[in-house]
Write a protein that holds these residues in place. Structure first.
Motif, short mmCIF file in Angstrom:
data_model
loop_
_atom_site.label_atom_id
_atom_site.label_comp_id
_atom_site.label_asym_id
_atom_site.label_seq_id
_atom_site.Cartn_x
_atom_site.Cartn_y
_atom_site.Cartn_z
N VAL A 115 -42.27 2.75 13.31
CA VAL A 115 -41.17 1.87 12.91
C VAL A 115 -39.81 2.58 12.96
CG1 VAL A 115 -40.17 0.57 11.01
CG2 VAL A 115 -42.56 0.29 11.55
N VAL A 116 -39.77 3.82 12.46
CA VAL A 116 -38.49 4.52 12.44
C VAL A 116 -38.29 5.27 13.75
CG1 VAL A 116 -37.04 6.14 11.21
CG2 VAL A 116 -38.73 4.81 9.97
N PRO A 117 -37.19 5.00 14.46
CA PRO A 117 -36.94 5.64 15.75
C PRO A 117 -36.95 7.16 15.63
CG PRO A 117 -35.36 3.90 15.36
CD PRO A 117 -36.12 4.06 14.10
N LEU A 120 -33.61 9.13 15.62
CA LEU A 120 -32.92 9.06 14.34
C LEU A 120 -33.47 10.10 13.37
CD1 LEU A 120 -30.82 7.49 12.76
CD2 LEU A 120 -32.56 5.85 12.14
N LEU A 123 -32.40 13.50 14.51
CA LEU A 123 -30.97 13.68 14.29
C LEU A 123 -30.68 14.04 12.83
CD1 LEU A 123 -28.33 13.33 15.90
CD2 LEU A 123 -28.21 11.00 15.08
N VAL A 124 -31.27 13.26 11.92
CA VAL A 124 -31.04 13.50 10.50
C VAL A 124 -31.62 14.85 10.08
CG1 VAL A 124 -31.60 12.68 8.18
CG2 VAL A 124 -30.93 11.05 9.94
N LEU B 237 -23.27 6.54 12.71
CA LEU B 237 -24.44 7.37 12.45
C LEU B 237 -24.11 8.84 12.72
CD1 LEU B 237 -27.54 7.62 11.97
CD2 LEU B 237 -27.81 7.36 14.41
N LEU B 249 -26.75 7.70 5.58
CA LEU B 249 -27.90 7.94 6.46
C LEU B 249 -29.13 7.20 5.97
CD1 LEU B 249 -27.48 11.74 7.22
CD2 LEU B 249 -27.24 9.84 8.80
N MET B 252 -28.71 3.61 6.85
CA MET B 252 -28.89 3.30 8.26
C MET B 252 -30.34 3.43 8.69
SD MET B 252 -25.45 4.82 9.95
CE MET B 252 -25.37 3.60 11.23
N LEU B 253 -31.05 4.38 8.07
CA LEU B 253 -32.48 4.53 8.35
C LEU B 253 -33.21 3.24 7.99
CD1 LEU B 253 -33.67 7.23 9.37
CD2 LEU B 253 -34.67 7.54 7.13
N SER B 256 -32.15 0.38 10.33
CA SER B 256 -32.74 0.42 11.66
C SER B 256 -34.22 0.06 11.61
CB SER B 256 -32.53 1.78 12.31
OG SER B 256 -33.52 2.68 11.91
#
Lengths: 273, 281
Positions: A115-117, A120, A123-124, B237, B249, B252-253, B256
């Motif tokens: 579900v979570v790209p 992303l 990146l985080v 982002l 963050l 946005m998580l 998304s």
């Protein structure tokens, strides 16, 4: 699933050749090429005899940096899909073959992870913990395995009802024997094709992270080179064009390999996530 | 949060801890975040100086414009070329389309963006290099369109490459089905067979791919938006990552992930539209 038809696929052969080229570049970097962080007086110098692909804004040799970048890109591109392929195969086989509650749990786990790209997450994580190469690789492996797992699970479900499995079982074969001797070989093509495309993805993501400035600062990355080049697009085209070609070549190689394997082994991976 | 800033008064720090509930146990903090999130409150971004929800909403339009344009272009170009390639399977046209799509599929999107900027903005001065509006000049929608051309075509090219590959495979497969043979036997023209019989059945995987990308648009766009300095969600982002803006963050998580779920629902709805057999239940 034999290797012979692979040589008849021009995509596979071309992909293998390109990949070999990148491997040789990485090898050259560790054997012969100089220090990629060595600065010089020649700032943004164009291609010349002493610097065949020019120099960047700190006078560093672009060719040397590209060779070292090959090693960085390959490490991530090969390690992450390899780990993910192994984990995904084991989990997918277990879920598909045994079914029941185990399947329910594992399938939910795989769907949840998707579900979570992954870009992303990477990146985080890169921003907070520093984008060490192993961290990027670990995150990619952790997010790649569910897609492999789902494909393998689907294969395993259709395979477990086949007659040869029945026959093997009636001869007294254990589940482990059936899984390792019969099913593992039959799901291998799907895994190989999927892993090839994932390797291309991994190279792209590593470069993308470095481009955004959250990659590993201790190694040379093609993505970071492209980020540096962003300010000199008008004056020093070679700082952007050559690293870009290298990156595109690697990704193209891995996609060609994936296409070639899929054609030769008649594999369909419906969605490449 | 106040790291690197000297002279923070201990009393002020203590007040902040209480105010931000940092003195509460972690499970409590998580639970209260989730409770607020369920009510549409994603917390407050100290970096942005406004609620996370407002910051996301403020960037949504620019992102939707860029991604929407790219999606429409990619769908038209990708499906069109994919069908042509499938119809001319094995021929020169098919070969050219396949090679081009594989090449485009392998290009790093940020490098492609750089090349286009170097050519059309830096060298030829035809189009602006970045941003969404000119600082000076007349402005207006034409100005936005001029800024949109490069980022949207970069993004669209990448997506179209994917759509071509999927459309070609699916259409070629559909052309081998029995219902196509029977349509041909009834005397349907090749054009009709292709567009009325094969294509609708081939669109299902295309929908899967496109909606799959819709879900990751936030991150997919971060690289394009960075190259072209486009003021969308991807850019937000990126800025939040650089400023370690945790509430932003986290928001946005969550956003998304919600987008991925919505995209999946949209895909299911589109499947129903495309395939009458899935209209049960």
């Amino acid at each position: 699933m034999t290797l012979r038809p692979l040589l008849g696929s021009y995509r596979f052969v071309l992909g293998a050749l390109f990949l070999l080229l990148v491997l040789l570049a990485a090898l050259a970097a560790s054997l012969a090429a100089g220090d990629p962080f060595q600065t010089s007086e020649t700032i943004l110098g164009g291609p010349s005899w002493s610097h065949p692909l020019g120099t960047d804004e700190l006078g560093r040799d672009v060719l040397t940096r590209i060779l070292h970048g090959a090693a960085t890109a390959l490490q991530v591109a090969l390690a992450a899909p390899l780990v993910a392929g192994a984990v995904g195969t084991v989990v997918g086989l277990a879920a598909g073959y045994f079914g029941g509650l185990l399947d329910d749990v594992l399938l939910k786990l795989m769907e949840l992870t998707l579900v979570v790209p992954r870009f992303l997450i990477a990146l985080v994580a890169g921003a907070f913990f520093g984008g060490h190469l192993w961290l990027i690789g670990a995150i990619l492996a952790a997010t790649f395995w569910p897609s492999t797992g789902r494909l393998v699970r689907a294969e395993a479900i259709s395979l477990r009802e086949r007659e040869f499995v029945e026959a093997s079982r009636s001869l007294g074969a254990s589940d482990v024997w059936i899984l390792s001797r019969h099913l593992l070989l039959l799901v291998a093509p799907v895994v190989a094709v999927n892993s090839s495309f994932q390797a291309g993805q991994a190279a792209l993501i590593e470069a993308g992270l470095a481009f955004l400035g959250v990659g590993d600062r201790n190694v040379v990355s093609w993505g970071a080179m492209l980020a540096d080049a962003q300010s000199y697009l008008g004056t020093a085209w070679w700082t952007s064009v050559f690293p870009g070609i290298a990156l595109a070549l690697l990704i193209l190689a891995l996609n060609l390999l994936g296409d070639g394997l899929a054609d030769s082994w008649n594999v369909r991976t419906r969605t490449r996530v | 949060m106040l790291a690197g800033q000297s002279g923070a008064d201990p009393e002020y720090l203590a007040l902040l801890r209480t105010r931000l509930q940092l003195d509460r146990p972690l499970p409590y903090q998580v639970a209260s975040y989730l409770r607020d999130a369920a009510q549409g409150d994603l917390g407050f971004s100290l970096v942005q100086g406004r609620p996370v929800r407002d910051a996301i909403a403020g960037r949504l339009a620019a992102s939707a414009l860029l991604s929407g344009t790219a999606f429409v272009l990619a769908a038209l170009l990708g499906i069109g070329l994919g069908v042509i390639a499938a119809a001319r399977r094995g021929g020169a046209v098919d070969g050219a389309i396949s090679v081009c799509s594989l090449l485009a599929f392998s290009l790093p999107v940020f490098w492609l963006g750089q090349l286009l900027v170097a050519l059309f903005a830096v060298r030829l001065h035809w189009l602006p290099a970045g941003g969404m509006r000119s600082a000076d000049g007349p402005g207006g929608s034409l100005d936005v369109v001029r800024h949109l051309v490069l980022p949207a075509s970069t993004f669209a090219l990448l997506l179209a490459a994917l759509v071509v590959r999927v459309t070609r495979t699916a259409t070629a497969e559909a052309l081998g089905e029995d219902y196509v043979t029977s349509a041909r036997a009834k005397g349907a023209s090749e054009r009709r067979v292709l567009l009325r019989h094969a294509l609708p059945n081939a669109l299902r995987p295309v929908v899967t791919v496109l909606t799959g990308y819709l879900g990751i648009i936030l991150t997919g766009a971060v690289l394009v938006e960075t190259v072209f300095v486009w003021p969308g969600l991807g850019r937000l982002l990126y800025d939040s990552v650089l400023s370690r803006d945790t509430p932003m963050l986290a928001g946005m998580l969550l956003f998304s992930a919600a987008l991925v779920v919505c995209a999946n629902i949209l895909a299911d709805l589109l499947y129903r539209l495309l395939d009458p057999r899935t209209r049960f239940g």
